[in-house]
Design a protein around this motif. Structure first.
Motif, mmCIF file in Angstrom:
data_model
loop_
_atom_site.group_PDB
_atom_site.id
_atom_site.type_symbol
_atom_site.label_atom_id
_atom_site.label_comp_id
_atom_site.label_asym_id
_atom_site.label_seq_id
_atom_site.Cartn_x
_atom_site.Cartn_y
_atom_site.Cartn_z
ATOM 1 N N LYS A 251 0.827 -1.202 0.000
ATOM 2 C CA LYS A 251 0.000 0.000 0.000
ATOM 3 C C LYS A 251 0.868 1.261 0.000
ATOM 4 O O LYS A 251 1.900 1.315 0.659
ATOM 5 N N MET A 252 0.406 2.268 -0.702
ATOM 6 C CA MET A 252 1.034 3.576 -0.666
ATOM 7 C C MET A 252 0.825 4.202 0.708
ATOM 8 O O MET A 252 -0.258 4.126 1.285
ATOM 9 N N GLY A 253 1.876 4.814 1.258
ATOM 10 C CA GLY A 253 1.758 5.525 2.510
ATOM 11 C C GLY A 253 1.829 4.659 3.753
ATOM 12 O O GLY A 253 1.734 5.184 4.863
ATOM 13 N N SER A 254 2.006 3.341 3.587
ATOM 14 C CA SER A 254 2.095 2.444 4.742
ATOM 15 C C SER A 254 3.529 2.110 5.107
ATOM 16 O O SER A 254 3.781 1.208 5.907
ATOM 17 N N GLY A 255 4.467 2.829 4.529
ATOM 18 C CA GLY A 255 5.873 2.619 4.840
ATOM 19 C C GLY A 255 6.610 1.936 3.711
ATOM 20 O O GLY A 255 6.002 1.356 2.799
ATOM 21 N N PRO A 256 7.940 2.007 3.743
ATOM 22 C CA PRO A 256 8.737 1.298 2.741
ATOM 23 C C PRO A 256 8.571 -0.202 2.889
ATOM 24 O O PRO A 256 8.182 -0.703 3.944
ATOM 25 N N VAL A 257 8.883 -0.910 1.817
ATOM 26 C CA VAL A 257 8.789 -2.369 1.814
ATOM 27 C C VAL A 257 10.168 -2.945 2.126
ATOM 28 O O VAL A 257 11.151 -2.620 1.464
ATOM 29 N N VAL A 258 10.225 -3.780 3.151
ATOM 30 C CA VAL A 258 11.456 -4.485 3.513
ATOM 31 C C VAL A 258 11.307 -5.914 3.011
ATOM 32 O O VAL A 258 10.480 -6.682 3.510
ATOM 33 N N TYR A 259 12.107 -6.255 2.021
ATOM 34 C CA TYR A 259 11.951 -7.547 1.362
ATOM 35 C C TYR A 259 12.719 -8.645 2.092
ATOM 36 O O TYR A 259 13.720 -8.395 2.772
ATOM 37 N N ARG A 260 12.235 -9.864 1.918
ATOM 38 C CA ARG A 260 12.976 -11.044 2.337
ATOM 39 C C ARG A 260 12.979 -12.040 1.186
ATOM 40 O O ARG A 260 12.130 -12.005 0.296
ATOM 41 N N GLY A 261 13.962 -12.931 1.185
ATOM 42 C CA GLY A 261 14.097 -13.903 0.105
ATOM 43 C C GLY A 261 15.556 -14.219 -0.133
ATOM 44 O O GLY A 261 16.437 -13.747 0.596
ATOM 45 N N PRO A 262 15.877 -14.998 -1.164
ATOM 46 C CA PRO A 262 17.258 -15.452 -1.375
ATOM 47 C C PRO A 262 18.232 -14.334 -1.725
ATOM 48 O O PRO A 262 19.439 -14.519 -1.605
ATOM 49 N N ALA A 283 6.667 0.074 8.245
ATOM 50 C CA ALA A 283 7.286 -0.673 7.156
ATOM 51 C C ALA A 283 6.372 -1.822 6.773
ATOM 52 O O ALA A 283 5.564 -2.291 7.588
ATOM 53 N N GLN A 284 6.485 -2.273 5.554
ATOM 54 C CA GLN A 284 5.724 -3.417 5.054
ATOM 55 C C GLN A 284 6.702 -4.528 4.701
ATOM 56 O O GLN A 284 7.828 -4.266 4.275
ATOM 57 N N ILE A 285 6.278 -5.754 4.888
ATOM 58 C CA ILE A 285 7.119 -6.908 4.582
ATOM 59 C C ILE A 285 6.591 -7.588 3.318
ATOM 60 O O ILE A 285 5.388 -7.785 3.160
ATOM 61 N N ALA A 286 7.502 -7.909 2.423
ATOM 62 C CA ALA A 286 7.129 -8.624 1.202
ATOM 63 C C ALA A 286 8.226 -9.622 0.874
ATOM 64 O O ALA A 286 9.353 -9.530 1.388
ATOM 65 N N GLY A 287 7.894 -10.567 0.031
ATOM 66 C CA GLY A 287 8.847 -11.601 -0.359
ATOM 67 C C GLY A 287 9.177 -11.515 -1.833
ATOM 68 O O GLY A 287 8.322 -11.166 -2.655
ATOM 69 N N ILE A 288 10.428 -11.820 -2.146
ATOM 70 C CA ILE A 288 10.838 -11.941 -3.554
ATOM 71 C C ILE A 288 11.624 -13.237 -3.675
ATOM 72 O O ILE A 288 12.626 -13.442 -2.988
#
Length: 352
Positions: A251-262, A283-288
């Motif tokens: 989402k916009m405005g909910s903080g930067p995305v901190v990614y996790r993954g290889p 911050a938001q958490i997402a996976g790549i």
């Protein structure tokens, strides 16, 4: 966002920076970083490297690429129309009906990209998606000779540059990808400079990311960092037709995305997540699930390898003339990265 930070952002977005032609935007970065960094250098590749506490430990590189997608003048025909090739990845449909700028040492030459009026299109033509080779830029020249007085083969081309604020702290401009990354790493470094860092922190406005992560490769080799954070944009999914199930709930405005993954060191990810929680920085958490298409990909395998993290800014309508970001997300990303850097000590261990 305070006025100096906003003016820096506007200056970045008003300076052209197609891959390989980043000099105007890098001049803006250098002017900003010179006010607080211990060292500011530009390497022969064009990367601007600003350092705070350069003899500290560990060594961490913050990378935000400054280049944007663009076009290059390839041919001027006898009637004075300008034909181009792409620099970076384009959706050609984004170009039709746009105001363009052809950049040279003397300034910018305005032009337009269009096609014949709908009244003149056949039914089949109306259904076709044009190729890049079908489009031309009209600068109003009466013939080739007049056009060649204004522009030259190899000149870079961008959308008409500028910045507009929208509602609820959002803003739109071409080139948000990824001049906002350069903004974040330099503002994070400014906050680090105001603290008492033990780490050596290098903020790099990297070049040529859009054509193969090239600036990150060369600058990381020179800096020899043990740690790296790549700051780039990522796809916001809080708009119609974007599949959250496929791309995550961002989402916009909910903080930067901190990614996790290889592509991400798990210890760095956890420490960034912990910093977000303890400092109450959203911050938001997402996976790549694969190596990212950003500077972290190159940084992770620099020389003997380095611990890397990805902090990304949600972005709507990427690679378009109307990319949209949240100003709050930029500020929160810079603060999160600065506090992470200030927490580093020579004893910090990021062994997975």
């Amino acid at each position: 966002m305070d006025q100096p930070a906003l003016e820096f952002l506007k200056a970045l977005l008003s300076a052209p920076s197609p891959s390989g032609y980043e000099q105007p935007v890098q001049a803006v970065v250098r002017e900003f970083a010179d006010k607080f960094a211990a060292e500011v250098t530009t390497d022969w590749h064009g990367n601007v490297i600003a350092a705070v506490n350069p003899t500290g430990s560990p060594r961490i590189m913050l990378a935000g690429h400054c280049d944007q997608i663009g076009l290059m003048v390839k041919h001027i025909d006898d009637e004075g129309y300008v034909w181009v090739d792409p620099i970076g990845g384009w959706d050609v449909q984004m170009l039709i009906g746009q105001n363009m700028l052809i950049h040279n040492a003397a300034g910018a030459v305005p032009g337009v990209i269009a096609r014949k009026a709908i009244h003149l299109l056949t039914p089949d033509e109306r259904k076709q998606v044009p190729e890049m080779s079908d489009l031309w830029i009209d600068i109003g020249a009466k013939d080739k000779a007049q056009a060649e007085e204004l522009i030259a083969i190899g000149d870079p081309v961008t959308f008409e540059l500028g910045f507009r604020e929208l509602q609820n702290g959002l803003a739109t401009a071409p080139g948000m990808d990824n001049k906002v990354g350069a903004w974040v790493v330099m503002n994070a470094l400014k906050q680090v400079a105001a603290g008492n860092p033990q780490a050596a922190v290098f903020a790099v406005s990297t070049v040529q990311e859009e054509i193969g992560l090239r600036g990150a490769k060369t600058s990381a080799y020179s800096i020899e960092p043990q740690l790296g954070i790549a700051v780039d944009v990522t796809h916001a999914t809080d708009c119609p037709t974007v599949d959250k199930q496929k791309y995550g709930d961002i989402k916009m405005g909910s903080g930067p995305v901190v990614y996790r993954g290889p592509n991400v060191n798990p210890v760095m990810h956890e420490q960034l997540k912990s910093t977000s929680a303890t400092s109450k920085i959203p911050a938001q958490i997402a996976g790549i699930s694969r190596p990212a298409g950003n500077d972290a990909n190159a940084m992770q395998i620099n020389q003997g390898g380095m611990a890397t993290a990805i902090v990304a800014i949600p972005n709507r309508y990427m690679h378009s003339p109307v990319e949209v970001i949240s100003l709050d997300d930029l500020e929160n990303a810079a603060q999160l990265i600065a506090e992470f850097c200030l927490s580093l000590t020579p004893e910090s261990d990021f062994t997975p």
